[in-house]
Design a protein around this motif. Structure first.
Motif, PDB file in Angstrom:
ATOM      1  N   TYR A 445     -45.217 -37.016 -31.998  1.00  0.00           N
ATOM      2  CA  TYR A 445     -44.824 -37.480 -33.331  1.00  0.00           C
ATOM      3  C   TYR A 445     -46.040 -37.594 -34.253  1.00  0.00           C
ATOM      4  N   GLU A 448     -46.667 -34.085 -35.292  1.00  0.00           N
ATOM      5  CA  GLU A 448     -45.607 -33.650 -36.205  1.00  0.00           C
ATOM      6  C   GLU A 448     -45.829 -34.247 -37.593  1.00  0.00           C
ATOM      7  N   SER A 463     -38.258 -34.345 -37.646  1.00  0.00           N
ATOM      8  CA  SER A 463     -37.404 -35.107 -36.743  1.00  0.00           C
ATOM      9  C   SER A 463     -36.950 -36.369 -37.476  1.00  0.00           C
ATOM     10  N   ARG A 465     -37.331 -39.469 -36.857  1.00  0.00           N
ATOM     11  CA  ARG A 465     -38.374 -40.489 -36.936  1.00  0.00           C
ATOM     12  C   ARG A 465     -39.389 -40.175 -38.028  1.00  0.00           C
ATOM     13  N   ILE A 466     -39.861 -38.934 -38.080  1.00  0.00           N
ATOM     14  CA  ILE A 466     -40.845 -38.549 -39.094  1.00  0.00           C
ATOM     15  C   ILE A 466     -40.199 -38.473 -40.463  1.00  0.00           C
TER      16      ILE A 466
END
Length: 478
Positions: A445, A448, A463, A465-466
């Protein structure tokens, strides 16, 4: 000196500084092609101040405004394409007279909306009649097997000009565009009207890749070994690479590439190597290098033995630019500058709420301190990371008095004497792209975030979360 604003596509607008203006338009195209990593034939247009900065074709270098100018790159194809396709289609040019294997296209930018090209004259006539009938009474047509086969073949050909490995969302956009242009092809009894077309495209693309493999397409050929029981994942662009597995430029045979590689081996051993010669040879051998790194998956030590010129700050930056068509340091540092205020504000709010996390704990996976240990001990188990040399004790995540930053891959130092930690992180990201490495699993992450938010590479594919973190940062910038 001349400053250029070069429009490659609506999503890719680059700033280029020329120390000298090339004497001809053809030479300017060569310079821009090498600088921006452009493949295939293209022409240039410029904003003409005599016509209110409207675009005109650049045919004489003397027509360019002095000091600064805006250029637009238009790629040329062997068959007519629409203006909207020119901005989003493949960067490689298909020439029917050329014996070279077909390319799947170098650009991984998926067009939105997808443009459905015309089919053969007889199929277009049948669809026109059927569309008229659908407009009158909503009647859907039952097409023959041969017509459906041609439609799927033409769609597969258009898709592979962008990528041989489209996602399900990509194929869904193609199916939607097809029934939007030809409503007579909607599926009766289906609420969406395009689901079976997407399903058919999935199978068609599998068959079409077999044809591309037989024709020698590099992007597909690299996965041929999977048929012999290899269970490794398909090798395809996953981190927003534009030129993932490019074809060699015209006239660059395997024999010539190998001679160029041997020339570089001799050149890098000189006390003062010719940097411009290395730049040219690295560009010429780009395709061979990518074939070896992606296809053979060699150890980094083997890559360093065969391509020692790659392992320098200058060449890592140039290789990254060829792969992603972005300037590595400029994109990374500009992205950091834009995000720092929001990150600091978020960090301050977290600290005030008692949720403060030390940055050192977040970054401990990537950096190591030396307290008398040997380098071998420090690098043991380090697949990718930074070694940071500094004066005095370490009181925070990053020391203030840094005198050396080294980049480590597979427990080996591949680059050192980097001037600061931010440059080290940029080179680390560049090495991951140039050597086709996977992101470290325990920091996927973090990387990313660097790719999609800081570097702005494929930001629309974050994603969850990002994506949430990116939205928070954007709110702080408003």
């Amino acid at each position: 000196m001349m400053l250029l604003r070069v429009i490659v596509s609506p999503q890719e607008i680059r700033r280029v500084t020329l120390q000298e203006v090339p004497p001809s338009v053809d030479e300017l195209c060569v310079v821009l092609g090498n600088t921006l990593g452009l493949r295939g034939k293209f022409l240039l247009q410029f904003e003409d101040p005599d016509f209110g900065n409207e675009l005109c074709n650049l045919t004489d270098i003397k027509d360019l405004p002095t000091e600064r100018a805006t250029l637009k790159v238009l790629f040329t194809f062997s068959e007519p394409v629409s203006d909207s396709t020119l901005d989003t289609a493949s960067l490689s040019s298909q020439n029917s007279a050329s014996p070279e294997p077909p390319s799947s296209g170098d650009s991984s930018e998926w067009p939105d909306p997808f443009v459905i090209s015309d089919f053969s004259h007889d199929v277009e006539f049948q669809l026109r009649v059927a569309n008229d009938a659908y407009a009158k009474d909503g009647a859907v047509t039952v097409i023959s097997k041969s017509v459906k086969s041609e439609i799927l073949d033409r769609l597969a050909d258009s898709i592979t000009r962008i990528t041989c490995y489209p996602s399900k969302d990509n194929l869904e956009s193609v199916a939607k565009a097809l029934v939007a242009k030809h409503p007579c092809l909607r599926e009766p009894g289906s609420g969406k009207g395009w689901y079976c077309w997407r399903f058919s495209l999935i199978f068609k693309m599998g068959n079409y890749r077999q044809r591309m493999m037989a024709a020698g397409c590099p992007e597909v050929l690299v996965n041929k070994r999977k048929r012999k029981g290899n269970t490794k994942p398909v090798k395809k662009a996953k981190k927003g690479e534009i030129h993932y597995l490019p074809e060699p430029p015209d006239g660059q045979s395997t024999v010539k590439s190998e001679k160029d590689r041997e020339t570089m081996l001799l050149e890098v051993q000189k006390r003062e190597p010719d940097l411009h010669l290395l730049d040219e040879l690295m560009t010429a051998t780009f395709s061979q290098r990518r074939q070896e790194i992606i296809g053979d998956e060699p150890l980094i030590s083997a890559v360093k033995d065969r391509w020692p010129a790659l392992f320098s700050e200058r060449q890592l930056s140039a290789e990254f630019s060829r792969i992603v068509t972005k300037d590595l340091l400029e994109s990374f540092l500009d992205g950091l500058d834009a995000l720092v205020p929001g990150v600091l504000q978020m960090y301050g709010e977290a600290a005030a709420s008692g949720r403060r996390v030390r940055l050192s704990s977040v970054l401990s996976c990537l950096q190591k301190e030396a307290h008398g240990e040997t380098l071998d001990v420090l690098m043991s188990g380090m697949q990718v990371g930074l070694l940071i040399g500094h004066e005095g004790p370490l009181h925070d995540a990053f020391p203030l008095d840094v005198f050396n930053v080294a980049l480590v891959v597979e427990e080996k130092i591949i680059l050192h004497d980097l001037r600061d930690v931010s440059t080290g992180f940029a080179m680390l990201l560049g090495a991951i792209y140039c050597l086709n490495l996977e992101y470290p699993r325990n920091m996927k992450y973090s990387f990313e975030f660097l790719q999609r938010v800081v570097m702005n590479i494929k930001p629309d594919q974050c994603s969850p979360r990002i994506h949430g973190l990116r939205n928070k940062l954007l709110r702080y910038r408003m």
